[in-house]
Motif scaffolding. Structure first.
Motif, mmCIF file in Angstrom:
data_model
loop_
_atom_site.group_PDB
_atom_site.id
_atom_site.type_symbol
_atom_site.label_atom_id
_atom_site.label_comp_id
_atom_site.label_asym_id
_atom_site.label_seq_id
_atom_site.Cartn_x
_atom_site.Cartn_y
_atom_site.Cartn_z
ATOM 1 N N PRO A 27 -4.400 -2.468 -5.913
ATOM 2 C CA PRO A 27 -3.256 -1.982 -4.803
ATOM 3 C C PRO A 27 -2.319 -3.269 -4.537
ATOM 4 O O PRO A 27 -2.765 -5.025 -4.191
ATOM 5 C CB PRO A 27 -3.535 -1.344 -3.711
ATOM 6 N N ILE A 28 -1.259 -3.420 -4.276
ATOM 7 C CA ILE A 28 -0.424 -4.194 -3.995
ATOM 8 C C ILE A 28 0.766 -4.687 -2.868
ATOM 9 O O ILE A 28 1.904 -3.463 -2.868
ATOM 10 C CB ILE A 28 0.628 -5.053 -4.908
ATOM 11 N N VAL A 29 0.492 -4.891 -1.967
ATOM 12 C CA VAL A 29 1.684 -5.743 -0.462
ATOM 13 C C VAL A 29 2.312 -6.807 -0.515
ATOM 14 O O VAL A 29 1.977 -8.479 -0.953
ATOM 15 C CB VAL A 29 0.940 -5.454 0.763
ATOM 16 N N LYS A 45 -8.079 -8.850 -4.117
ATOM 17 C CA LYS A 45 -7.691 -8.166 -3.776
ATOM 18 C C LYS A 45 -7.740 -8.460 -2.028
ATOM 19 O O LYS A 45 -6.665 -7.617 -1.391
ATOM 20 C CB LYS A 45 -8.601 -6.784 -3.403
ATOM 21 N N HIS A 94 -3.540 -7.395 -1.030
ATOM 22 C CA HIS A 94 -3.563 -6.672 -0.053
ATOM 23 C C HIS A 94 -3.868 -6.878 1.060
ATOM 24 O O HIS A 94 -3.569 -6.692 2.132
ATOM 25 C CB HIS A 94 -4.402 -5.310 -1.199
ATOM 26 N N ASP A 95 -5.086 -6.751 0.866
ATOM 27 C CA ASP A 95 -6.124 -6.771 2.090
ATOM 28 C C ASP A 95 -5.431 -7.779 3.208
ATOM 29 O O ASP A 95 -5.876 -7.547 4.461
ATOM 30 C CB ASP A 95 -7.719 -6.641 2.279
#
Length: 320
Positions: A36-38, A307, A311-312
């Motif tokens: 997952p990517i932000v 990650k 993301h995190d």
């Protein structure tokens, strides 16, 4: 052999039959989809809505939320943070309202925003207090009038006020200014700072041979300054901007890796965050191209570190 065991065995045999290179390629594609990517630096320039003088991206076109949703398709970008686009001064409040509107629309991934404000304005506190109860406005990005004015008492007080509001400050400054920025960060321990675009790094400074022209800054000066800033725990580094420069050299994972790895080593895996800089990244390549290059650079790092980068760290830093 039950059905689950049979399907697992068949899948493994099927992958093995592809051969080494093909197996590696399939594994990389599977892994890429699962991460997952932000996107912590999403520019939007909707000239169809606001007019051509709203902002000036480097590549002609309309770059609204509809266009952004199209280009991130398949990249697993689950959330994004809007970044101000240097609208005219009299349009800054309208831009903030636009960002809040975006955050309220659950049909798009935008969940936070960094807007524009003037650190030197007389009523900075009054202006920013308008957004005190907004869960969308996460901070500001602003420039400095000069290196000498960075530590003016008014600037320091305003940045401390941002911290009181649980807001953050994005900055882009020349590496020569880093020592003063380190002092400013130290003077505002309760405010979170964000060094955009790998500390404004020029990848050419890290090439062994200067075959692509003189870099914008000295390598040692950048490293020393970044270490000075990173020694303060209330600053993070956005991994971005490298493909947005006017390059004049091949934009490859090999050429960008030295800067990215220095950022990792200096700030640590807990304080680096992915940012697309779209559509400014289009000066060098597509958003997907930049994501894939960065994944190539960090592919040998642990899954946990990757990650955190993608993301995190952003989830924790922006509280989104």
């Amino acid at each position: 052999m039950n059905r689950k065991e049979f399907l697992t065995s068949a899948s493994v045999l099927g992958l093995a039959s592809l051969g080494g290179d093909a197996l590696s390629d399939v594994g990389e594609r599977m892994y890429t989809r699962s991460l997952p990517i932000v996107d912590t630096h999403q520019h939007l320039v909707d000239v169809e809505r606001f007019g051509k003088d709203w902002a000036h991206p480097p590549v002609a076109g309309n770059y609204g939320i509809a266009e952004y949703k199209r280009v991130i398709k398949g990249l697993n970008i689950v959330k994004s943070v809007y970044m101000e686009v240097a609208v005219p001064r009299d349009k800054r409040y309208e831009e903030a309202l636009y960002a809040i509107e975006l955050c309220g629309d659950k049909r798009n991934p935008t969940v936070g925003a960094v807007v524009s404000a003037d650190l030197y304005m007389d009523d900075f506190r009054g202006y920013m207090s308008q957004f005190k109860n907004s869960s969308c406005i996460k901070g500001i990005r602003a420039g400095f009038k000069s290196r000498e004015s960075m530590l003016d008492s008014g600037v320091v007080d305003n940045l401390r006020f941002l911290g009181d509001m649980d807001m953050r400050f994005d900055f882009i400054i020349p590496p020569a200014w880093f020592p003063d920025m380190a002092k400013l960060i130290r003077a505002c321990p309760d405010t979170q700072f964000q060094a955009d675009h790998c500390g404004n790094a020029d990848p050419k400074a890290f090439f062994d041979q200067k075959v692509y022209g003189k870099p914008d800054h000295d390598r040692a000066e950048w490293i020393t300054g970044m270490k000075a800033m990173a020694s303060e725990k209330n600053v993070v580094c956005k991994i971005s901007g490298l493909v947005s420069r006017s390059t004049g050299y091949p934009v490859t994972a090999e050429n960008l890796a030295p800067v990215i790895n220095h950022c990792f080593d200096i700030f640590g895996a807990e304080r680096v965050m992915f940012a697309s800089d779209w559509p400014w990244c289009l000066k060098g390549m597509s958003l997907a191209g930049w994501v894939n290059i960065l994944k190539q650079v960090v592919k040998d790092r642990s899954f946990e570190e990757q990650k955190k980068l993608f993301h995190d760290n952003a989830i924790r830093h922006y509280k989104i």
